[in-house]
Design a protein around this motif. Sequence first.
Motif, PDB file in Angstrom:
ATOM      1  N   ASN A   6       0.799  -1.227   0.000  1.00 38.67           N
ATOM      2  CA  ASN A   6       0.000   0.000   0.000  1.00 38.67           C
ATOM      3  C   ASN A   6       0.826   1.268   0.000  1.00 38.67           C
ATOM      4  O   ASN A   6       0.351   2.322   0.373  1.00 38.67           O
ATOM      5  N   GLY A   7       2.077   1.193  -0.391  1.00 34.57           N
ATOM      6  CA  GLY A   7       2.921   2.383  -0.438  1.00 34.57           C
ATOM      7  C   GLY A   7       4.017   2.317   0.611  1.00 34.57           C
ATOM      8  O   GLY A   7       4.147   1.336   1.338  1.00 34.57           O
ATOM      9  N   GLY A   8       4.803   3.364   0.687  1.00 33.62           N
ATOM     10  CA  GLY A   8       5.906   3.388   1.641  1.00 33.62           C
ATOM     11  C   GLY A   8       6.913   2.296   1.332  1.00 33.62           C
ATOM     12  O   GLY A   8       7.258   2.068   0.181  1.00 33.62           O
ATOM     13  N   ASP A   9       7.366   1.596   2.359  1.00 31.83           N
ATOM     14  CA  ASP A   9       8.342   0.520   2.170  1.00 31.83           C
ATOM     15  C   ASP A   9       7.782  -0.643   1.371  1.00 31.83           C
ATOM     16  O   ASP A   9       8.512  -1.370   0.725  1.00 31.83           O
ATOM     17  N   ALA A  10       6.468  -0.846   1.421  1.00 33.28           N
ATOM     18  CA  ALA A  10       5.848  -1.980   0.743  1.00 33.28           C
ATOM     19  C   ALA A  10       5.262  -1.604  -0.610  1.00 33.28           C
ATOM     20  O   ALA A  10       4.593  -2.407  -1.238  1.00 33.28           O
ATOM     21  N   GLY A  11       5.515  -0.397  -1.086  1.00 32.07           N
ATOM     22  CA  GLY A  11       4.887   0.098  -2.308  1.00 32.07           C
ATOM     23  C   GLY A  11       5.048  -0.787  -3.523  1.00 32.07           C
ATOM     24  O   GLY A  11       4.130  -0.943  -4.304  1.00 32.07           O
ATOM     25  N   THR A  12       6.203  -1.386  -3.719  1.00 31.49           N
ATOM     26  CA  THR A  12       6.432  -2.216  -4.898  1.00 31.49           C
ATOM     27  C   THR A  12       6.440  -3.701  -4.567  1.00 31.49           C
ATOM     28  O   THR A  12       6.724  -4.516  -5.433  1.00 31.49           O
ATOM     29  N   LYS A  13       6.123  -4.047  -3.348  1.00 33.41           N
ATOM     30  CA  LYS A  13       6.178  -5.447  -2.914  1.00 33.41           C
ATOM     31  C   LYS A  13       4.882  -6.175  -3.267  1.00 33.41           C
ATOM     32  O   LYS A  13       3.797  -5.615  -3.167  1.00 33.41           O
ATOM     33  N   THR A  14       5.023  -7.415  -3.670  1.00 33.15           N
ATOM     34  CA  THR A  14       3.854  -8.247  -3.958  1.00 33.15           C
ATOM     35  C   THR A  14       4.072  -9.645  -3.394  1.00 33.15           C
ATOM     36  O   THR A  14       5.199 -10.116  -3.269  1.00 33.15           O
ATOM     37  N   VAL A  15       2.971 -10.279  -3.075  1.00 32.98           N
ATOM     38  CA  VAL A  15       2.978 -11.680  -2.682  1.00 32.98           C
ATOM     39  C   VAL A  15       1.821 -12.340  -3.417  1.00 32.98           C
ATOM     40  O   VAL A  15       0.710 -11.803  -3.448  1.00 32.98           O
ATOM     41  N   THR A  16       2.079 -13.490  -4.024  1.00 34.43           N
ATOM     42  CA  THR A  16       1.053 -14.202  -4.774  1.00 34.43           C
ATOM     43  C   THR A  16       0.912 -15.606  -4.217  1.00 34.43           C
ATOM     44  O   THR A  16       1.900 -16.313  -4.038  1.00 34.43           O
ATOM     45  N   MET A  17      -0.335 -15.985  -3.971  1.00 35.47           N
ATOM     46  CA  MET A  17      -0.652 -17.332  -3.494  1.00 35.47           C
ATOM     47  C   MET A  17      -1.448 -18.017  -4.602  1.00 35.47           C
ATOM     48  O   MET A  17      -2.550 -17.594  -4.947  1.00 35.47           O
ATOM     49  N   THR A  18      -0.892 -19.062  -5.176  1.00 39.34           N
ATOM     50  CA  THR A  18      -1.570 -19.823  -6.211  1.00 39.34           C
ATOM     51  C   THR A  18      -2.029 -21.137  -5.585  1.00 39.34           C
ATOM     52  O   THR A  18      -1.216 -21.899  -5.074  1.00 39.34           O
ATOM     53  N   VAL A  19      -3.340 -21.380  -5.628  1.00 40.41           N
ATOM     54  CA  VAL A  19      -3.892 -22.600  -5.044  1.00 40.41           C
ATOM     55  C   VAL A  19      -4.438 -23.460  -6.174  1.00 40.41           C
ATOM     56  O   VAL A  19      -5.260 -23.014  -6.971  1.00 40.41           O
ATOM     57  N   ALA A  20      -3.967 -24.686  -6.249  1.00 37.47           N
ATOM     58  CA  ALA A  20      -4.441 -25.648  -7.240  1.00 37.47           C
ATOM     59  C   ALA A  20      -4.463 -27.015  -6.590  1.00 37.47           C
ATOM     60  O   ALA A  20      -3.475 -27.431  -5.997  1.00 37.47           O
ATOM     61  N   GLY A  21      -5.592 -27.688  -6.681  1.00 40.03           N
ATOM     62  CA  GLY A  21      -5.711 -29.019  -6.093  1.00 40.03           C
ATOM     63  C   GLY A  21      -5.537 -29.014  -4.586  1.00 40.03           C
ATOM     64  O   GLY A  21      -5.074 -29.982  -4.006  1.00 40.03           O
ATOM     65  N   GLY A  22      -5.880 -27.911  -3.941  1.00 43.82           N
ATOM     66  CA  GLY A  22      -5.783 -27.814  -2.491  1.00 43.82           C
ATOM     67  C   GLY A  22      -4.398 -27.489  -1.966  1.00 43.82           C
ATOM     68  O   GLY A  22      -4.201 -27.386  -0.760  1.00 43.82           O
ATOM     69  N   LYS A  23      -3.414 -27.320  -2.850  1.00 38.99           N
ATOM     70  CA  LYS A  23      -2.051 -26.999  -2.410  1.00 38.99           C
ATOM     71  C   LYS A  23      -1.714 -25.571  -2.807  1.00 38.99           C
ATOM     72  O   LYS A  23      -2.006 -25.130  -3.911  1.00 38.99           O
ATOM     73  N   ALA A  24      -1.083 -24.862  -1.886  1.00 36.81           N
ATOM     74  CA  ALA A  24      -0.722 -23.462  -2.118  1.00 36.81           C
ATOM     75  C   ALA A  24       0.750 -23.342  -2.494  1.00 36.81           C
ATOM     76  O   ALA A  24       1.602 -24.031  -1.944  1.00 36.81           O
ATOM     77  N   LYS A  25       1.029 -22.457  -3.444  1.00 36.72           N
ATOM     78  CA  LYS A  25       2.397 -22.111  -3.814  1.00 36.72           C
ATOM     79  C   LYS A  25       2.524 -20.607  -3.668  1.00 36.72           C
ATOM     80  O   LYS A  25       1.628 -19.858  -4.063  1.00 36.72           O
ATOM     81  N   TRP A  26       3.638 -20.183  -3.103  1.00 37.62           N
ATOM     82  CA  TRP A  26       3.863 -18.754  -2.842  1.00 37.62           C
ATOM     83  C   TRP A  26       4.916 -18.213  -3.801  1.00 37.62           C
ATOM     84  O   TRP A  26       5.882 -18.878  -4.122  1.00 37.62           O
ATOM     85  N   ALA A  27       4.712 -16.967  -4.215  1.00 42.11           N
ATOM     86  CA  ALA A  27       5.682 -16.271  -5.078  1.00 42.11           C
ATOM     87  C   ALA A  27       5.565 -14.783  -4.781  1.00 42.11           C
ATOM     88  O   ALA A  27       4.695 -14.358  -4.037  1.00 42.11           O
TER      89      ALA A  27
END
Length: 139
Positions: free
Chosen positions: A111-132
């Motif tokens: 939302n801005g500041g130190d985290a302005g360009t930061k992203t986290v993605t959670m992909t869920v397929a078949g009940g398993k989560a992968k983070w990126a």
Amino acid sequence: MRKVNRRKAGFTLVELMVVAIIVAILAAVAIPLMTGNKDRAMATEAQAGCTTVATQLRMYWAEHGTPAAAGLATTLEGINAGDMNGTYFSDAGYSFTHTAADAYVVTAKGNGGDAGTKTVTMTVAGGKAKWAGTLLVAP
């Protein structure tokens, strides 16, 4: 004749320099450690938010029999405006899309500041989560 012993109070230049060097070394070690802690705090906040959205998506599917339409987290039943506001990520930063019947992607954007360009993605397929994403996150 008596000699008067007068001692001068204070610190010598050498003592002051030694203290300055010690403080500089401690600062050089502490600053990178604190930066790493901040990144881990951002990642933890984003992961918690993504997991909350994923839980609401599963509940929506169970109640309605169909996946929720893609959008912001606040469009889901059970997540109200302000619920997802944190230090580094806010309501407007959490979104989701469906990629298949049992697969979806939840994204958190800073939302801005130190985290302005930061992203986290959670992909869920078949009940398993992968983070990126741009933050250091655990699998």
